[in-house]
Design a protein around this motif. Structure first.
Motif, PDB file in Angstrom:
ATOM      1  N   THR A 126     -36.577  17.788 -25.383  1.00 23.50           N
ATOM      2  CA  THR A 126     -36.255  18.669 -24.249  1.00 23.50           C
ATOM      3  C   THR A 126     -35.899  17.796 -23.056  1.00 23.50           C
ATOM      4  OG1 THR A 126     -38.395  18.788 -23.098  1.00 23.50           O
ATOM      5  CG2 THR A 126     -38.141  20.202 -25.044  1.00 23.50           C
ATOM      6  N   THR A 127     -35.384  18.429 -22.021  1.00 26.77           N
ATOM      7  CA  THR A 127     -35.015  17.660 -20.822  1.00 26.77           C
ATOM      8  C   THR A 127     -36.251  17.022 -20.179  1.00 26.77           C
ATOM      9  OG1 THR A 127     -35.122  19.695 -19.524  1.00 26.77           O
ATOM     10  CG2 THR A 127     -32.956  19.031 -20.311  1.00 26.77           C
ATOM     11  N   ALA A 128     -37.425  17.612 -20.402  1.00 30.29           N
ATOM     12  CA  ALA A 128     -38.654  17.025 -19.847  1.00 30.29           C
ATOM     13  C   ALA A 128     -38.939  15.661 -20.459  1.00 30.29           C
ATOM     14  CB  ALA A 128     -39.838  17.948 -20.087  1.00 30.29           C
ATOM     15  N   HIS A 129     -38.385  15.436 -21.650  1.00 32.13           N
ATOM     16  CA  HIS A 129     -38.685  14.195 -22.374  1.00 32.13           C
ATOM     17  C   HIS A 129     -37.734  13.044 -22.056  1.00 32.13           C
ATOM     18  CE1 HIS A 129     -40.841  17.263 -24.767  1.00 32.13           C
ATOM     19  NE2 HIS A 129     -41.695  16.297 -24.990  1.00 32.13           N
ATOM     20  N   VAL A 130     -36.857  13.213 -21.071  1.00 30.46           N
ATOM     21  CA  VAL A 130     -35.989  12.066 -20.730  1.00 30.46           C
ATOM     22  C   VAL A 130     -36.797  10.954 -20.073  1.00 30.46           C
ATOM     23  CG1 VAL A 130     -33.766  13.234 -20.538  1.00 30.46           C
ATOM     24  CG2 VAL A 130     -35.251  13.086 -18.532  1.00 30.46           C
ATOM     25  N   ARG A 131     -37.887  11.330 -19.425  1.00 31.58           N
ATOM     26  CA  ARG A 131     -38.712  10.304 -18.788  1.00 31.58           C
ATOM     27  C   ARG A 131     -39.420   9.482 -19.855  1.00 31.58           C
ATOM     28  NH1 ARG A 131     -41.782  13.729 -14.253  1.00 31.58           N
ATOM     29  NH2 ARG A 131     -42.723  11.720 -13.772  1.00 31.58           N
ATOM     30  N   TRP A 134     -42.876  10.388 -21.449  1.00 28.86           N
ATOM     31  CA  TRP A 134     -43.080  11.734 -22.005  1.00 28.86           C
ATOM     32  C   TRP A 134     -42.664  11.736 -23.461  1.00 28.86           C
ATOM     33  CZ3 TRP A 134     -44.009  16.637 -19.238  1.00 28.86           C
ATOM     34  CH2 TRP A 134     -44.564  16.398 -17.982  1.00 28.86           C
ATOM     35  N   ILE A 135     -43.657  11.653 -24.323  1.00 32.33           N
ATOM     36  CA  ILE A 135     -43.423  11.506 -25.763  1.00 32.33           C
ATOM     37  C   ILE A 135     -44.290  12.527 -26.496  1.00 32.33           C
ATOM     38  CG2 ILE A 135     -43.793   9.922 -27.712  1.00 32.33           C
ATOM     39  CD1 ILE A 135     -43.112   7.622 -25.692  1.00 32.33           C
ATOM     40  N   MET A 136     -43.726  13.168 -27.494  1.00 31.38           N
ATOM     41  CA  MET A 136     -44.455  14.232 -28.196  1.00 31.38           C
ATOM     42  C   MET A 136     -45.665  13.711 -28.967  1.00 31.38           C
ATOM     43  SD  MET A 136     -41.751  16.949 -29.745  1.00 31.38           S
ATOM     44  CE  MET A 136     -40.841  15.850 -30.818  1.00 31.38           C
ATOM     45  N   LYS A 149     -35.927   5.240 -26.853  1.00 29.97           N
ATOM     46  CA  LYS A 149     -35.499   6.156 -25.793  1.00 29.97           C
ATOM     47  C   LYS A 149     -34.973   5.392 -24.582  1.00 29.97           C
ATOM     48  CE  LYS A 149     -38.639   8.921 -24.118  1.00 29.97           C
ATOM     49  NZ  LYS A 149     -39.415  10.127 -23.725  1.00 29.97           N
ATOM     50  N   LYS A 150     -35.695   4.356 -24.182  1.00 30.86           N
ATOM     51  CA  LYS A 150     -35.248   3.587 -23.019  1.00 30.86           C
ATOM     52  C   LYS A 150     -33.865   2.991 -23.268  1.00 30.86           C
ATOM     53  CE  LYS A 150     -38.528   0.920 -21.099  1.00 30.86           C
ATOM     54  NZ  LYS A 150     -39.794   0.119 -21.103  1.00 30.86           N
ATOM     55  N   GLN A 151     -33.679   2.494 -24.474  1.00 31.21           N
ATOM     56  CA  GLN A 151     -32.386   1.910 -24.836  1.00 31.21           C
ATOM     57  C   GLN A 151     -31.295   2.990 -24.815  1.00 31.21           C
ATOM     58  OE1 GLN A 151     -32.516   0.138 -28.718  1.00 31.21           O
ATOM     59  NE2 GLN A 151     -30.409  -0.583 -28.605  1.00 31.21           N
ATOM     60  N   PHE A 152     -31.615   4.147 -25.402  1.00 32.30           N
ATOM     61  CA  PHE A 152     -30.621   5.219 -25.464  1.00 32.30           C
ATOM     62  C   PHE A 152     -30.288   5.740 -24.067  1.00 32.30           C
ATOM     63  CE2 PHE A 152     -29.596   9.697 -25.326  1.00 32.30           C
ATOM     64  CZ  PHE A 152     -28.386   9.671 -25.995  1.00 32.30           C
ATOM     65  N   VAL A 153     -31.312   5.950 -23.249  1.00 29.90           N
ATOM     66  CA  VAL A 153     -31.087   6.518 -21.908  1.00 29.90           C
ATOM     67  C   VAL A 153     -30.203   5.593 -21.070  1.00 29.90           C
ATOM     68  CG1 VAL A 153     -32.257   7.046 -19.715  1.00 29.90           C
ATOM     69  CG2 VAL A 153     -33.098   8.049 -21.852  1.00 29.90           C
ATOM     70  N   THR A 154     -30.457   4.293 -21.149  1.00 35.77           N
ATOM     71  CA  THR A 154     -29.627   3.325 -20.420  1.00 35.77           C
ATOM     72  C   THR A 154     -28.168   3.464 -20.845  1.00 35.77           C
ATOM     73  OG1 THR A 154     -31.489   1.807 -20.338  1.00 35.77           O
ATOM     74  CG2 THR A 154     -29.315   0.852 -19.948  1.00 35.77           C
ATOM     75  N   VAL A 185     -31.598  15.205 -15.605  1.00 29.93           N
ATOM     76  CA  VAL A 185     -30.560  15.744 -16.472  1.00 29.93           C
ATOM     77  C   VAL A 185     -29.691  16.712 -15.687  1.00 29.93           C
ATOM     78  CG1 VAL A 185     -30.068  17.173 -18.500  1.00 29.93           C
ATOM     79  CG2 VAL A 185     -31.920  15.489 -18.578  1.00 29.93           C
ATOM     80  N   GLN A 186     -28.398  16.488 -15.754  1.00 30.94           N
ATOM     81  CA  GLN A 186     -27.426  17.417 -15.175  1.00 30.94           C
ATOM     82  C   GLN A 186     -26.960  18.320 -16.310  1.00 30.94           C
ATOM     83  OE1 GLN A 186     -26.585  17.182 -11.791  1.00 30.94           O
ATOM     84  NE2 GLN A 186     -25.722  19.183 -12.257  1.00 30.94           N
TER      85      GLN A 186
END
Ligand SMILES: [Zn+2]
Length: 189
Positions: A126-131, A134-136, A149-154, A185-186
């Motif tokens: 979810t958009t909450a998990h971009v941070r 925040w991991i399930m 995630k950090k690699q992907f977000v960058t 997230v936009q």
């Protein structure tokens, strides 16, 4: 899909991020006689070999997440192709292992006309998990989720990738951005 005017027979490739029931549950259905059939009769289904191994050799911690009826009949029918590594599925469509959520969880990366899109499945549900933190609680390897995630977000910020948030109740897809040091997230219109 019906709303978009797409019939099940028109689908030729189905790519699994992983075989958990909430992702692969639509792969098959039970017909009137109770027989399990592929939902997309002309499709080749694609999954990660390691995930199929995990899905067919479960343990106490992941057993509830896998339902064999979703994928074993496809393998038996010879329409489940397994990839061992990151691979190009067709021009512009690649799979890339993220791990984390489960050992062989993979993202589907798409490229067309200079633009990129990514179906990252449970890497960022979810958009909450971009941070980053925040991991399930479902994740088997949360620190691997963090790294991937950090690699992907960058990368997503840099390439302005359209990212799908498959478990988000409100935002189907959007663009990850950094605003004043915060990852946001936009939503895509
Ligand atoms: Zn999952």
């Amino acid at each position: 899909m019906a709303e978009a005017g797409v019939a099940p027979e028109e689908i030729d490739i189905v790519v699994a991020s992983h075989l958990h029931f909430d992702h692969a549950g639509g792969f098959t259905y039970r017909d009137a006689s109770g027989r399990i059939r592929p939902t997309f009769p002309k499709a080749q289904y694609i999954c990660r070999r390691g995930d199929y191994e995990d899905a067919t050799h479960t343990h106490e911690r992941n057993r509830a997440s896998y339902l064999a009826d979703n994928y074993v009949p496809l393998a038996e029918a010879g329409i489940l192709q397994m990839v061992d590594d990151d691979a190009t599925i067709m021009p512009g469509v690649k799979v890339r292992r993220t791990g984390g959520h489960c050992l062989h969880h993979q993202a589907v990366m798409m490229e067309s006309k200079g633009r990129t899109a990514a179906f990252v499945a449970d890497l960022i549900p979810t958009t909450a998990h971009v941070r980053a933190a925040w991991i399930m609680g479902f994740d088997l390897y949360p620190v691997d989720t963090l790294t991937a995630k950090k690699q992907f977000v960058t990368e997503a910020i840099e390439k302005q990738t359209l990212v799908f948030f498959e478990h988000d109740p409100a935002v189907a897809a959007g663009y990850i951005q950094e605003q004043n040091g915060k990852i946001v997230v936009q939503p895509a219109s």
